[in-house]
Design an enzyme around this catalytic site. Structure first.
Site, PDB file in Angstrom:
ATOM      1  N   GLU A   1       0.800  -1.533  -0.139  1.00  0.00           N
ATOM      2  CA  GLU A   1       0.108  -0.132  -0.292  1.00  0.00           C
ATOM      3  C   GLU A   1       0.435   0.969  -0.342  1.00  0.00           C
ATOM      4  O   GLU A   1       1.642   1.455   0.619  1.00  0.00           O
ATOM      5  CB  GLU A   1      -0.880   0.310   1.106  1.00  0.00           C
ATOM      6  CG  GLU A   1      -1.928  -0.913   1.387  1.00  0.00           C
ATOM      7  CD  GLU A   1      -3.176  -0.413   0.271  1.00  0.00           C
ATOM      8  OE1 GLU A   1      -3.054   1.036  -0.248  1.00  0.00           O
ATOM      9  OE2 GLU A   1      -4.270  -0.723   0.916  1.00  0.00           O
ATOM     10  N   ASP A   2       0.758   2.582  -0.575  1.00  0.00           N
ATOM     11  CA  ASP A   2       1.211   3.247  -0.760  1.00  0.00           C
ATOM     12  C   ASP A   2       1.041   4.159   0.783  1.00  0.00           C
ATOM     13  O   ASP A   2       1.988   4.726   1.492  1.00  0.00           O
ATOM     14  CB  ASP A   2       0.777   4.478  -1.215  1.00  0.00           C
ATOM     15  CG  ASP A   2      -0.944   4.354  -1.632  1.00  0.00           C
ATOM     16  OD1 ASP A   2      -1.306   4.088  -1.093  1.00  0.00           O
ATOM     17  OD2 ASP A   2      -1.188   5.096  -2.989  1.00  0.00           O
TER      18      ASP A   2
ATOM     19  N   ARG B   1       2.443  13.159  -8.996  1.00  0.00           N
ATOM     20  CA  ARG B   1       2.278  10.858  -8.535  1.00  0.00           C
ATOM     21  C   ARG B   1       3.633  11.088  -8.705  1.00  0.00           C
ATOM     22  O   ARG B   1       4.233  10.320  -8.391  1.00  0.00           O
ATOM     23  CB  ARG B   1       1.572  10.566  -9.327  1.00  0.00           C
ATOM     24  CG  ARG B   1      -0.422  10.339  -9.440  1.00  0.00           C
ATOM     25  CD  ARG B   1      -0.462   9.394  -9.976  1.00  0.00           C
ATOM     26  NE  ARG B   1      -2.131   8.940  -9.837  1.00  0.00           N
ATOM     27  CZ  ARG B   1      -2.763   8.694  -8.583  1.00  0.00           C
ATOM     28  NH1 ARG B   1      -1.775   8.252  -7.451  1.00  0.00           N
ATOM     29  NH2 ARG B   1      -4.263   8.687  -8.930  1.00  0.00           N
TER      30      ARG B   1
ATOM     31  N   ASP C   1      -4.713   5.694   6.009  1.00  0.00           N
ATOM     32  CA  ASP C   1      -5.083   6.802   6.742  1.00  0.00           C
ATOM     33  C   ASP C   1      -6.694   6.329   7.621  1.00  0.00           C
ATOM     34  O   ASP C   1      -6.025   5.437   8.514  1.00  0.00           O
ATOM     35  CB  ASP C   1      -5.294   7.370   5.352  1.00  0.00           C
ATOM     36  CG  ASP C   1      -6.332   9.123   5.961  1.00  0.00           C
ATOM     37  OD1 ASP C   1      -6.708   9.041   7.307  1.00  0.00           O
ATOM     38  OD2 ASP C   1      -6.890   9.402   5.156  1.00  0.00           O
TER      39      ASP C   1
ATOM     40  N   LYS D   1      -0.560   6.835   8.102  1.00  0.00           N
ATOM     41  CA  LYS D   1      -0.912   8.163   8.626  1.00  0.00           C
ATOM     42  C   LYS D   1      -1.769   7.349  10.142  1.00  0.00           C
ATOM     43  O   LYS D   1      -3.139   7.117  10.375  1.00  0.00           O
ATOM     44  CB  LYS D   1      -2.287   8.811   7.675  1.00  0.00           C
ATOM     45  CG  LYS D   1      -2.081  10.712   8.524  1.00  0.00           C
ATOM     46  CD  LYS D   1      -3.147  11.093   7.068  1.00  0.00           C
ATOM     47  CE  LYS D   1      -1.935  11.973   5.836  1.00  0.00           C
ATOM     48  NZ  LYS D   1      -3.807  11.882   4.786  1.00  0.00           N
TER      49      LYS D   1
ATOM     50  N   ASP E   1      -1.521  11.061  -5.417  1.00  0.00           N
ATOM     51  CA  ASP E   1      -2.076  12.380  -5.782  1.00  0.00           C
ATOM     52  C   ASP E   1      -3.074  13.531  -5.676  1.00  0.00           C
ATOM     53  O   ASP E   1      -3.275  13.211  -4.562  1.00  0.00           O
ATOM     54  CB  ASP E   1      -2.637  11.467  -7.137  1.00  0.00           C
ATOM     55  CG  ASP E   1      -3.829  11.875  -7.099  1.00  0.00           C
ATOM     56  OD1 ASP E   1      -4.325  10.384  -5.654  1.00  0.00           O
ATOM     57  OD2 ASP E   1      -5.442  11.631  -7.070  1.00  0.00           O
TER      58      ASP E   1
ATOM     59  N   PHE F   1      -2.383  16.308   4.618  1.00  0.00           N
ATOM     60  CA  PHE F   1      -2.459  15.563   2.964  1.00  0.00           C
ATOM     61  C   PHE F   1      -0.923  15.653   2.274  1.00  0.00           C
ATOM     62  O   PHE F   1      -0.258  16.907   1.951  1.00  0.00           O
ATOM     63  CB  PHE F   1      -3.455  16.955   2.335  1.00  0.00           C
ATOM     64  CG  PHE F   1      -3.796  15.551   0.952  1.00  0.00           C
ATOM     65  CD1 PHE F   1      -4.407  14.067   1.149  1.00  0.00           C
ATOM     66  CD2 PHE F   1      -3.619  15.963  -0.617  1.00  0.00           C
ATOM     67  CE1 PHE F   1      -5.303  13.559  -0.234  1.00  0.00           C
ATOM     68  CE2 PHE F   1      -4.245  15.120  -1.584  1.00  0.00           C
ATOM     69  CZ  PHE F   1      -4.939  14.248  -1.431  1.00  0.00           C
ATOM     70  N   VAL F   2      -0.896  14.616   1.947  1.00  0.00           N
ATOM     71  CA  VAL F   2       0.077  14.523   1.358  1.00  0.00           C
ATOM     72  C   VAL F   2       0.869  13.937  -0.387  1.00  0.00           C
ATOM     73  O   VAL F   2      -0.803  13.175  -0.501  1.00  0.00           O
ATOM     74  CB  VAL F   2       1.538  13.565   2.090  1.00  0.00           C
ATOM     75  CG1 VAL F   2       1.867  13.869   3.349  1.00  0.00           C
ATOM     76  CG2 VAL F   2       1.378  11.917   1.742  1.00  0.00           C
TER      77      VAL F   2
HETATM   78  P1  5GP Z   1      -7.947   4.829   3.711  1.00  0.00           P
HETATM   79  O1  5GP Z   1      -9.233   4.402   3.807  1.00  0.00           O
HETATM   80  O2  5GP Z   1      -6.840   4.754   5.310  1.00  0.00           O
HETATM   81  O3  5GP Z   1      -8.108   6.348   4.981  1.00  0.00           O
HETATM   82  O4  5GP Z   1      -7.263   5.322   2.755  1.00  0.00           O
HETATM   83  C1  5GP Z   1      -6.459   5.127   2.078  1.00  0.00           C
HETATM   84  C2  5GP Z   1      -6.777   5.765   0.672  1.00  0.00           C
HETATM   85  O5  5GP Z   1      -6.413   7.188   0.903  1.00  0.00           O
HETATM   86  C3  5GP Z   1      -5.215   5.828  -0.107  1.00  0.00           C
HETATM   87  O6  5GP Z   1      -4.771   4.750  -0.899  1.00  0.00           O
HETATM   88  C4  5GP Z   1      -5.388   6.888  -0.494  1.00  0.00           C
HETATM   89  O7  5GP Z   1      -5.568   6.913  -2.297  1.00  0.00           O
HETATM   90  C5  5GP Z   1      -5.746   8.512  -0.317  1.00  0.00           C
HETATM   91  N1  5GP Z   1      -5.146   9.116   0.773  1.00  0.00           N
HETATM   92  C6  5GP Z   1      -5.195   8.876   1.975  1.00  0.00           C
HETATM   93  N2  5GP Z   1      -4.669  10.008   2.667  1.00  0.00           N
HETATM   94  C7  5GP Z   1      -3.830  10.304   1.762  1.00  0.00           C
HETATM   95  C8  5GP Z   1      -2.796  11.388   1.653  1.00  0.00           C
HETATM   96  O8  5GP Z   1      -2.208  12.434   2.297  1.00  0.00           O
HETATM   97  N3  5GP Z   1      -2.164  12.355   0.606  1.00  0.00           N
HETATM   98  C9  5GP Z   1      -2.864  11.354  -1.065  1.00  0.00           C
HETATM   99  N4  5GP Z   1      -2.548  12.252  -2.242  1.00  0.00           N
HETATM  100  N5  5GP Z   1      -3.725  10.247  -0.650  1.00  0.00           N
HETATM  101  C10 5GP Z   1      -4.002   9.831   0.675  1.00  0.00           C
END
Ligand code: 5GP
Length: 184
Positions: free
Chosen positions: A100-101, A167, A104, A132, A161, A154-155
């Site tokens: 995973e990137d 990206r 959050d 995060k 992106d 937000f990064v």
């Molecule tokens: P989660 O379901 O864990 O809240 O969110 C995961 C997805 O939200 C990540 O794969 C990404 O696409 C997006 N996301 C969450 N935080 C960030 C952030 O700080 N920057 C970006 N570009 N995408 C984020």
């Protein structure tokens, strides 16, 4: 105007990211020796991480990709995820590592894990570049490898992106507030 001009602050440089990835890959190579794990990643955000991580791993592996709808063009999580592209390979009996990137809230990873677990892999763990943790809602995720913890901001960059842009930045940073507000 260069893409990098929209960045307020660099959080992780290209060298820091690559150093951390080499260390994670070495650990994965040790932990999964003799299991030929399947690395699964989610398009498009984890594309660069998957490419660099997989090349730094020294044991046999296979790779596969899924695509999901995530935030759309917004910067807040809805928790709603839809599978757009499924895996090509069967994962039953395989040792699967979800690459995973960023994690959050954890809602996306939780959905993916439930989908993959239903297919009876031999093991299923997560390797995320960014964590995060302050925003976590699902706290039961098997995160075995994590690159960096990031603050609640937000990064973008290195695959991540904002409205499909940024990206291709080789580093990870925080956008200038005026860039985010101008696109709202
Ligand atoms: P989660 O379901 O864990 O809240 O969110 C995961 C997805 O939200 C990540 O794969 C990404 O696409 C997006 N996301 C969450 N935080 C960030 C952030 O700080 N920057 C970006 N570009 N995408 C984020």
């Amino acid at each position: 105007m260069a893409l990098a001009d929209d960045i307020a602050r660099v959080l992780f440089t290209e060298a820091q990211i690559q150093d951390r990835i080499r260390a994670m890959a070495a650990q994965i190579s040790r932990d999964y020796a003799a299991t030929a794990p399947l690395l699964v990643s989610v398009l498009k955000g984890a594309l660069y991480f998957m490419a660099d991580l997989s090349r730094a791993i020294t044991i046999p592996i296979t790779i596969d990709f899924m695509a999901i709808t995530s935030y759309g063009d917004e910067t807040a999580s809805t928790g709603a995820v839809r599978l757009i592209k499924d895996l090509d390979e069967k994962i039953t009996g395989r040792h699967v590592l979800l690459v995973e990137d960023i994690i959050d809230t954890g809602l996306t990873a939780d959905y993916l894990l439930r989908t993959l677990r239903a297919r009876d892999p031999a093991s299923l763990n997560i390797c995320t570049l960014l964590d995060k943790a302050a925003r976590r809602i699902v706290d039961t995720l098997p995160i075995q490898y994590r690159g960096f913890e990031v603050p609640d901001e937000f990064v973008v960059g290195y695959g991540l992106d904002h409205r499909q842009l940024y990206r291709n930045l080789p580093f990870i940073g925080v956008l200038k507030p005026e860039v985010v507000s101008a696109s709202r």
